[in-house]
Design a protein around this motif. Structure first.
Motif, PDB file in Angstrom:
ATOM      1  N   GLY A 143       0.792  -1.235   0.000  1.00 58.81           N
ATOM      2  CA  GLY A 143       0.000   0.000   0.000  1.00 58.81           C
ATOM      3  C   GLY A 143       0.820   1.279   0.000  1.00 58.81           C
ATOM      4  N   ILE A 144       2.150   1.158   0.116  1.00 57.48           N
ATOM      5  CA  ILE A 144       2.978   2.378   0.188  1.00 57.48           C
ATOM      6  C   ILE A 144       3.114   2.984  -1.203  1.00 57.48           C
ATOM      7  N   PRO A 145       2.757   4.261  -1.374  1.00 58.59           N
ATOM      8  CA  PRO A 145       3.000   4.869  -2.685  1.00 58.59           C
ATOM      9  C   PRO A 145       4.505   5.109  -2.843  1.00 58.59           C
ATOM     10  N   ILE A 146       5.148   4.391  -3.737  1.00 58.95           N
ATOM     11  CA  ILE A 146       6.591   4.586  -3.962  1.00 58.95           C
ATOM     12  C   ILE A 146       6.904   4.610  -5.453  1.00 58.95           C
ATOM     13  N   VAL A 147       6.142   3.843  -6.251  1.00 53.65           N
ATOM     14  CA  VAL A 147       6.436   3.799  -7.691  1.00 53.65           C
ATOM     15  C   VAL A 147       6.104   5.145  -8.331  1.00 53.65           C
ATOM     16  N   GLN A 148       4.889   5.638  -8.089  1.00 53.78           N
ATOM     17  CA  GLN A 148       4.476   6.896  -8.717  1.00 53.78           C
ATOM     18  C   GLN A 148       5.315   8.066  -8.187  1.00 53.78           C
ATOM     19  N   PRO A 149       5.605   8.122  -6.867  1.00 51.42           N
ATOM     20  CA  PRO A 149       6.529   9.179  -6.403  1.00 51.42           C
ATOM     21  C   PRO A 149       7.889   9.126  -7.102  1.00 51.42           C
TER      22      PRO A 149
ATOM     23  N   GLY B 285       4.818   1.990   5.612  1.00 53.31           N
ATOM     24  CA  GLY B 285       3.422   1.562   5.659  1.00 53.31           C
ATOM     25  C   GLY B 285       3.275   0.066   5.487  1.00 53.31           C
ATOM     26  N   PRO B 286       2.024  -0.372   5.307  1.00 57.08           N
ATOM     27  CA  PRO B 286       1.768  -1.803   5.166  1.00 57.08           C
ATOM     28  C   PRO B 286       2.213  -2.312   3.794  1.00 57.08           C
TER      29      PRO B 286
END
Ligand code: NAP
Ligand code: HSE
Length: 439
Positions: free
Chosen positions: A138-144, A307-308
């Motif tokens: 659930g951690i936004p990392i790709v788009q950032p 995050g999760p």
């Protein structure tokens, strides 16, 4: 401001397991979420077994075992692949692309192995392949990494990207328990899979690191270039020594530019291994099944995403975030001009340093006969190979054997390993109990 066009976008979902159910639940319950979710219509859902009991009501005419029909259905614009495994996932993704569909996938194993083939096909077909859910749940990392962090020259990315191993290591640390008994417990509780190899041998983390590094450093990565070591060899004794020395042990995925002074990428370090992390480091406090990724860039400095890293809801959140990004582009760019913030344009392969050339600190635990001169001999051997020691401590005694714990300064991997080969041949050395790297 103009209203968004109220176009309905048909979504084909491949898989209705943990992530598929979470995704369907969001799509079928759009109220209070981003308005674009209301424009996504769950048109078809592909499964293996039509009669399996499911925690969600999907209209019977929506469910099918004919996954090929979903990826070739002219009414479907976006295919979500949450089947897992390599095949038929890879072939279905490629067929969806060939039929002009955008793809959203959570499948890091497929992307890390077949990313080249998939992104080349997607670029030729003018479609997007989105993978936010493939790394960090659930951690936004790709788009950032593609957008906000793309402003920066990324220097390093250090992550805890596997929840199963983080759960096992956290419990080993808290309970002074052994790896195998805690793994068995994690399997009983459903945290670890019946075949835990991909997680505990570091392969899942290596897949995720290959994806993250590709995004952070703007080049393709050959999975074979990612060094990976799992956590099976970590013992309760190592946990205890690490704690005494002011460290915790974590399975880290590390991607780093070899030289911070080079603005253009020359060479990368890519490695996954259990690591002694200083208690003061932000990743040391990331426990249980949680994931975190620390990104270091210029001029931003450090930013950490936490995050999760798995689970139905968190992973589905990432899947649907990709769906709304694609939906927004379809609605606002009906001409089909590619959105450079969503597409993957790099084509060259990154050059990756061989492990022998990497510099790190080491923790070493040896069981040696308690004879005069052993410590001196060890110090001499390391010195001869250019390995400088930070500390060397003789600790517990077992019959006539001593336990010796050594921490080195930063050293070239090849020098340390050659010294270790010599040490293994010393008659006083009963065994090399552990070799771990230190952050
Ligand atoms: P899962 O619970 O095992 O579900 C897989 C689903 O795919 C099931 O509905 C299964 O159908 C269907 N399926 C598999 N092979 C099929 C085939 N050959 N033909 C038709 N249907 C097939 O898997 P999951 O945990 O949701 O994981 C899905 C993907 O998400 C994987 O790539 C995984 O790595 C990734 N992911 C998962 C998590 C997580 O927390 N679970 C987190 C991040 C990423 P039946 O239901 O009929 O058996
Ligand atoms: N097996 C993975 C983990 C699931 O333990 O992190 C999420 O990719």
């Amino acid at each position: 401001m103009q209203e968004l066009a109220t176009l309905s976008i048909n979504v084909g979902l491949l898989g209705l397991g943990t992530v598929g159910v979470g995704t369907a639940q969001i799509l079928l319950d759009p109220v209070g979420r981003h308005p674009l979710i209301g424009q996504l219509r769950l048109a078809r859902v592909g499964v293996r077994d039509l009669h399996k009991s499911r925690p969600i009501d999907i209209p019977a005419d929506c469910l099918t075992t004919n996954l090929e029909a979903i990826v070739s259905d002219p009414q479907i614009s976006v295919v979500v692949e949450v089947l897992g495994g390599l095949e038929p996932a890879r072939s279905l993704i490629l067929k969806a692309i060939a039929h002009g569909k955008h793809v959203v996938t959570a499948n890091k194993a497929v992307v890390a192995r077949y990313g080249d083939e998939i992104f080349t096909a997607a670029n030729q077909a003018g479609v997007y392949v989105m993978l936010e859910a493939a790394v960090g749940g659930g951690i936004p990392i790709v788009q950032p990494l593609k957008q906000a962090l793309g402003v920066n020259r990324i220097q390093a990315l250090t992550g805890i990207v596997n929840g199963t191993t983080n759960y096992i290591l956290t419990r080993m640390q808290r309970e002074a328990g052994d790896f195998s008994s805690i793994l068995a417990d994690a399997q009983r509780l459903g945290y670890a899979e019946a075949d835990p190899a991909a997680d505990v041998d570091g392969l899942d983390a290596a897949d995720k690191l290959a994806i993250l590094a590709s995004l952070a450093f703007g080049g393709r990565i050959k999975l074979a270039d990612v060094y990976s070591e799992g956590i099976r060899q970590v013992t309760a004794a190592d946990m205890a020594y690490a704690q005494r020395l002011g460290f915790v042990i974590k399975l880290l995925a590390i991607a780093r530019r070899r030289s911070d002074t080079q603005p253009v990428l020359e060479e990368l370090e890519l490695r996954v291994h259990p690591t002694l992390v200083p208690n003061s480091h932000p990743l040391a406090a990331v426990n249980d099944v949680y994931n975190a990724i620390l990104v270091e860039g210029e001029p931003l400095g450090q930013v950490m995403f936490f995050g999760p890293g798995a689970g139905a809801g968190p992973t589905a959140s990432a899947v649907v975030s990709d769906l709304i990004a694609v939906a927004a582009t379809l609605i606002t760019e009906p001409s089909g001009a590619p959105n450079p913030l969503l597409s993957c344009s790099h084509q060259h392969y990154c050059k990756v340093s061989p492990m022998a050339d990497i510099y790190s600190r080491f923790y070493l635990r040896l069981i040696a006969k308690d004879r005069p001169g052993v410590i001196g001999k060890l110090g001499m051997c390391f010195g001869n190979h250019g390995v400088s020691l930070e500390s060397i401590v003789q600790t517990g005694m077992e019959e006539d054997c001593a336990e010796i714990v050594i921490v080195s300064h930063e050293v070239r991997e090849a020098n340390f390993q050659t010294a270790l080969d010599d040490i293994r041949s010393f008659t006083e050395i009963q065994r090399v109990a552990s070799v771990l790297r230190v952050l």
